[in-house]
Structure formats: C-alpha cells, structure tokens
Design a protein around this motif. Structure first.
Motif, PDB file in Angstrom:
ATOM      1  N   PHE A  33     -13.729  -9.962  24.162  1.00 49.00           N
ATOM      2  CA  PHE A  33     -13.699 -11.421  24.005  1.00 49.00           C
ATOM      3  C   PHE A  33     -13.356 -11.877  22.591  1.00 49.00           C
ATOM      4  N   LEU A  34     -13.920 -11.248  21.554  1.00 51.79           N
ATOM      5  CA  LEU A  34     -13.623 -11.653  20.174  1.00 51.79           C
ATOM      6  C   LEU A  34     -13.220 -10.465  19.305  1.00 51.79           C
ATOM      7  N   TYR A  83     -13.465 -20.810  25.326  1.00 55.95           N
ATOM      8  CA  TYR A  83     -13.569 -19.816  26.405  1.00 55.95           C
ATOM      9  C   TYR A  83     -14.048 -20.473  27.697  1.00 55.95           C
ATOM     10  N   LYS A 126     -10.322 -14.951  15.133  1.00 54.58           N
ATOM     11  CA  LYS A 126     -11.153 -14.400  16.211  1.00 54.58           C
ATOM     12  C   LYS A 126     -10.382 -14.360  17.523  1.00 54.58           C
ATOM     13  N   SER A 130      -8.732 -11.148  20.167  1.00 53.67           N
ATOM     14  CA  SER A 130      -9.357 -11.127  21.488  1.00 53.67           C
ATOM     15  C   SER A 130      -8.378 -10.739  22.590  1.00 53.67           C
TER      16      SER A 130
END
Length: 233
Positions: A33-34, A83, A126, A130
C-alpha cells in the motif's frame, strides 16, 4: 468480517465500495500500500493513526516538537483518504457531485512553495512507492496538483490563494498553521485577526457544506504545526 469501522464507513454504506478497505495498520505496514516509506514510523504515531481512522473522527490536530513526524503522519492520513476514495465504485455519485467537477484534498501552507513541498515530497513519494496505487489509482502531476482518476485531486495552495475555497474539499491538510500571518484582509475592519483561524473556519465550512451527511463528515481535516506561544491557534 474484516469490515473497517470509522473513516468513510461512518457515513457511507459498504455497498458503495468496489473493494472493502483494509484495516489502517495493514495499510501502513504492508508494503503493497505505501511501499517501505513507513517502516520507521514511531509506534505512537501508528497507534494514533489507527485510532483516528477507526474512531469516527473527522478532524485531527498534530503538534509537538520539530522532527516528531507531524506532517509525515498527516500525509499518511491523506494517503488513507485517497485510498478509501479509490475503493469506491463511483466517488462523485457517492458524494452527490457532478462527474466533471474536482473531488479534492487540499494542502494549504503559508506559501505555495511550502504547500507544493508537502504534496509532492510527503504524499506523492508514498504513492509512487505503492504497488496498489500504481496499479489502481496512479496520479499525473501538474505544477500544483496530483491528479488521480475520476477527477480526484490533491491540490497544493497558499493560504492566501482564495481559489482553494472553490474546490470541493473532502479533506484538507493545513500545514505550519501557527506560522500563518497574524492579520489577513479582514484586519482593516475587524482589528486583530488570526489568519490561521480564518482559514481553518473557511475550510471546515467548505467541507461541511459539500460533504456532511447526518452530522458526519466522510473526510478528514489535518491541522499541523509546532507551537510558538501558549496563545497560538
């Protein structure tokens, strides 16, 4: 079964989602995710972010000493909002907006350069790291925005830029809040004016007028700054 409480779930029915969002701790710790951008996060910040996005909050204040990780933590929060929006089947339909309008997270700072720095160095890095975002919700950068699919923006603006209040702000990050000018344009007729408070109230009103449902807001307002005096906003 694994349903995330808080965040957008406090306002939206889960049927609005194309994909059910994962728990906040997994979102921060899982490199999918990151990336690896959060692997050194302080345990207290992880705890605070997890509580923030599971407790039905819509506003947070991040303060403390320089270098503690205030803007870093708030930028994780912005990524989380993006997200959760990316998991919606039809973000504009969900929020009752025309599809040709922007759905924005605004980053405000004392000047445009600092606002852009927050957006591009804290949020964009970030998301670039991802795999999830690159596959499902990649952005195109402009001079002052990160533009995602479905007309979703992260918009970097100076607090003096009144065009920011024309955006459909589902969330906002107010950075260096205590270092905004003490007096704004209102000073001539009102005397002493705390510009930070004026901006805060304006952004909050904008979020509520566009997105509040049954007394609840789906997004998040992040107010970030160290203190100068005990009387700071």
């Amino acid at each position: 079964e694994g349903q995330v409480k808080g965040g957008l779930y406090e306002v939206l029915h889960k049927a609005e989602y194309r994909t059910q969002p994962v728990e906040m701790e997994q979102f921060i710790k899982d490199p999918y995710f990151l990336g690896n951008t959060c692997e050194g996060i302080y345990p207290k910040l992880l705890e605070d972010l997890t509580e923030l996005f599971s407790g039905g909050y819509h506003e947070s204040v991040w303060t403390g000493s320089i270098g503690y990780g205030k803007t870093f933590a708030a930028s994780i929060g912005v990524c989380r909002v993006l997200y959760e929006i990316s998991c919606l089947q039809d973000p504009h339909g969900t929020f009752g907006l025309a599809h040709d309008t922007n759905l924005s997270v605004i980053c405000l700072s004392v000047n445009e350069a600092l606002a852009v720095k927050v957006a591009f160095e804290n949020i964009a890095t970030k998301i670039k790291a991802s795999p999830y975002f690159q596959k499902n919700f990649a952005f195109t950068p402009t001079k002052k925005e990160l533009r995602f699919p479905n007309n979703v923006w992260v918009a970097a603006r100076a607090t003096t830029d009144t065009s920011a209040l024309g955006l459909n702000a589902v969330s906002a990050l107010l950075d260096e809040t205590n270092f905004m000018p003490t007096k704004g344009k209102e000073a001539a007729r009102m005397g002493y004016v705390d510009h930070a408070e004026v901006i805060y109230n304006s952004v909050q009103r904008r979020m509520k007028s566009r997105f509040q449902r049954k007394g609840k807001l789906p997004g998040m307002l992040f107010v970030v700054s160290s203190k100068k005096t005990n009387d700071d906003f």
